[in-house]
Design an enzyme around this catalytic site. Sequence first.
Site, PDB file in Angstrom:
ATOM      1  N   SER A 118       0.844  -1.198   0.000  1.00  0.00           N
ATOM      2  CA  SER A 118       0.000   0.000   0.000  1.00  0.00           C
ATOM      3  C   SER A 118       0.876   1.242   0.000  1.00  0.00           C
ATOM      4  O   SER A 118       2.026   1.202   0.456  1.00  0.00           O
ATOM      5  CB  SER A 118      -0.876   0.000   1.256  1.00  0.00           C
ATOM      6  OG  SER A 118      -1.501   1.253   1.418  1.00  0.00           O
ATOM      7  N   TYR A 175      -1.452  -1.050  10.514  1.00  0.00           N
ATOM      8  CA  TYR A 175      -1.762  -1.362   9.114  1.00  0.00           C
ATOM      9  C   TYR A 175      -0.562  -0.992   8.230  1.00  0.00           C
ATOM     10  O   TYR A 175      -0.101  -1.806   7.415  1.00  0.00           O
ATOM     11  CB  TYR A 175      -3.010  -0.587   8.670  1.00  0.00           C
ATOM     12  CG  TYR A 175      -3.297  -0.668   7.190  1.00  0.00           C
ATOM     13  CD1 TYR A 175      -3.863  -1.802   6.626  1.00  0.00           C
ATOM     14  CD2 TYR A 175      -2.987   0.404   6.343  1.00  0.00           C
ATOM     15  CE1 TYR A 175      -4.113  -1.876   5.265  1.00  0.00           C
ATOM     16  CE2 TYR A 175      -3.240   0.336   4.984  1.00  0.00           C
ATOM     17  CZ  TYR A 175      -3.804  -0.797   4.448  1.00  0.00           C
ATOM     18  OH  TYR A 175      -4.050  -0.878   3.098  1.00  0.00           O
TER      19      TYR A 175
HETATM   20  N1  LIG Z   1      -8.631   0.082  -1.827  1.00  0.00           N
HETATM   21  C1  LIG Z   1      -7.600   0.865  -1.583  1.00  0.00           C
HETATM   22  O1  LIG Z   1      -7.706   2.104  -1.677  1.00  0.00           O
HETATM   23  C2  LIG Z   1      -6.290   0.269  -1.200  1.00  0.00           C
HETATM   24  C3  LIG Z   1      -5.155   1.097  -1.140  1.00  0.00           C
HETATM   25  C4  LIG Z   1      -3.940   0.543  -0.787  1.00  0.00           C
HETATM   26  C5  LIG Z   1      -3.842  -0.806  -0.524  1.00  0.00           C
HETATM   27  N2  LIG Z   1      -4.941  -1.597  -0.570  1.00  0.00           N
HETATM   28  C6  LIG Z   1      -4.793  -3.030  -0.262  1.00  0.00           C
HETATM   29  O2  LIG Z   1      -5.415  -3.808  -1.243  1.00  0.00           O
HETATM   30  C7  LIG Z   1      -5.709  -5.080  -0.669  1.00  0.00           C
HETATM   31  C8  LIG Z   1      -7.068  -5.539  -1.170  1.00  0.00           C
HETATM   32  O3  LIG Z   1      -8.064  -4.679  -0.620  1.00  0.00           O
HETATM   33  P1  LIG Z   1      -9.199  -4.029  -1.516  1.00  0.00           P
HETATM   34  O4  LIG Z   1      -9.030  -2.560  -1.467  1.00  0.00           O
HETATM   35  O5  LIG Z   1      -9.233  -4.702  -2.853  1.00  0.00           O
HETATM   36  O6  LIG Z   1     -10.478  -4.304  -0.667  1.00  0.00           O
HETATM   37  P2  LIG Z   1     -11.639  -5.388  -0.773  1.00  0.00           P
HETATM   38  O7  LIG Z   1     -12.092  -5.542  -2.176  1.00  0.00           O
HETATM   39  O8  LIG Z   1     -12.619  -4.977   0.256  1.00  0.00           O
HETATM   40  O9  LIG Z   1     -10.894  -6.727  -0.368  1.00  0.00           O
HETATM   41  C9  LIG Z   1     -10.451  -6.947   0.929  1.00  0.00           C
HETATM   42  C10 LIG Z   1     -10.476  -8.453   1.165  1.00  0.00           C
HETATM   43  O10 LIG Z   1      -9.959  -8.733   2.458  1.00  0.00           O
HETATM   44  C11 LIG Z   1     -10.866  -9.596   3.113  1.00  0.00           C
HETATM   45  N3  LIG Z   1     -10.803  -9.330   4.565  1.00  0.00           N
HETATM   46  C12 LIG Z   1     -10.994  -8.144   5.185  1.00  0.00           C
HETATM   47  N4  LIG Z   1     -10.876  -8.288   6.512  1.00  0.00           N
HETATM   48  C13 LIG Z   1     -10.604  -9.603   6.728  1.00  0.00           C
HETATM   49  C14 LIG Z   1     -10.398 -10.389   7.893  1.00  0.00           C
HETATM   50  N5  LIG Z   1     -10.412  -9.833   9.108  1.00  0.00           N
HETATM   51  N6  LIG Z   1     -10.149 -11.699   7.730  1.00  0.00           N
HETATM   52  C15 LIG Z   1     -10.114 -12.254   6.502  1.00  0.00           C
HETATM   53  N7  LIG Z   1     -10.303 -11.563   5.367  1.00  0.00           N
HETATM   54  C16 LIG Z   1     -10.558 -10.252   5.471  1.00  0.00           C
HETATM   55  C17 LIG Z   1     -12.226  -9.268   2.544  1.00  0.00           C
HETATM   56  O11 LIG Z   1     -13.089 -10.364   2.715  1.00  0.00           O
HETATM   57  P3  LIG Z   1     -14.694 -10.149   2.572  1.00  0.00           P
HETATM   58  O12 LIG Z   1     -14.978  -9.827   1.167  1.00  0.00           O
HETATM   59  O13 LIG Z   1     -15.212 -11.490   3.001  1.00  0.00           O
HETATM   60  O14 LIG Z   1     -15.042  -9.038   3.508  1.00  0.00           O
HETATM   61  C18 LIG Z   1     -11.881  -9.034   1.094  1.00  0.00           C
HETATM   62  O15 LIG Z   1     -11.830 -10.234   0.347  1.00  0.00           O
HETATM   63  C19 LIG Z   1      -5.623  -4.935   0.846  1.00  0.00           C
HETATM   64  O16 LIG Z   1      -4.479  -5.606   1.290  1.00  0.00           O
HETATM   65  C20 LIG Z   1      -5.464  -3.417   1.037  1.00  0.00           C
HETATM   66  O17 LIG Z   1      -4.645  -3.156   2.143  1.00  0.00           O
HETATM   67  C21 LIG Z   1      -6.160  -1.095  -0.918  1.00  0.00           C
END
Ligand SMILES: NC(=O)c1ccc[n+]([C@@H]2O[C@H](COP(=O)([O-])OP(=O)(O)OC[C@H]3O[C@@H](n4cnc5c(N)ncnc54)[C@H](OP(=O)(O)O)[C@@H]3O)[C@@H](O)[C@H]2O)c1
Length: 159
Positions: A33, A46
């Site tokens: 991130s 985080y």
């Molecule tokens: N979106 C952004 O702006 C952003 C920016 C920088 C980095 N990231 C990184 O990108 C990665 C993917 O996230 P995303 O943005 O694509 O969000 P997302 O679509 O909401 O995906 C997050 C995933 O993590 C799972 N999850 C969340 N909490 C959990 C827990 N306590 N135990 C097990 N699984 C859990 C969720 O499962 P459920 O679907 O079952 O809830 C979901 O599959 C993450 O590592 C995040 O840190 C995102």
Amino acid sequence: MLNVNILSCMMMTKISLPNMLERGKGAVINISSCSGMQPAPLINIYAATKVFMDFFSRGLQVEYGSKGIIIQSVLPFFVTTKLSRIRNTSLFVLNPTQYVRSALATVGLEQRTNGCMSHSIEGWAVEKTPEWLKNKARMHISNNVRKYYLKKYANKNKK
Ligand SMILES: NC(=O)c1ccc[n+]([C@@H]2O[C@H](COP(=O)([O-])OP(=O)(O)OC[C@H]3O[C@@H](n4cnc5c(N)ncnc54)[C@H](OP(=O)(O)O)[C@@H]3O)[C@@H](O)[C@H]2O)c1
């Protein structure tokens, strides 16, 4: 946080790397991130897990790159997902399809990437901004986010 962001990645690596080594090819894409590019007050744990992800991936790339395996570290800025709770896209906030399409095009070309052009510009700006200014801005933003959610939960509890 440590289990979801660190332990799971280490375990998946342990499961998948031996097969890739045997075949002499494979690609691992680890999502770090932008929060791993600078100190992130109030979301400190985080951010620290994201630094782990970035360094772990870069170290593995050095260890396994010569064996035909690509290990890429991706450091996104904002993307409209459930996790970010951001709904509206803009030049700097991509939707998941746009972001993934762009990030996948960098596999094999960049070992460490912000994933798309606009996030790379933000990454460049973060790297060039003095530490004291970044820290001040981040603390200000994090405090405002915290106040917003504390107020929101206080109102919810009143109802
Ligand atoms: N979106 C952004 O702006 C952003 C920016 C920088 C980095 N990231 C990184 O990108 C990665 C993917 O996230 P995303 O943005 O694509 O969000 P997302 O679509 O909401 O995906 C997050 C995933 O993590 C799972 N999850 C969340 N909490 C959990 C827990 N306590 N135990 C097990 N699984 C859990 C969720 O499962 P459920 O679907 O079952 O809830 C979901 O599959 C993450 O590592 C995040 O840190 C995102």
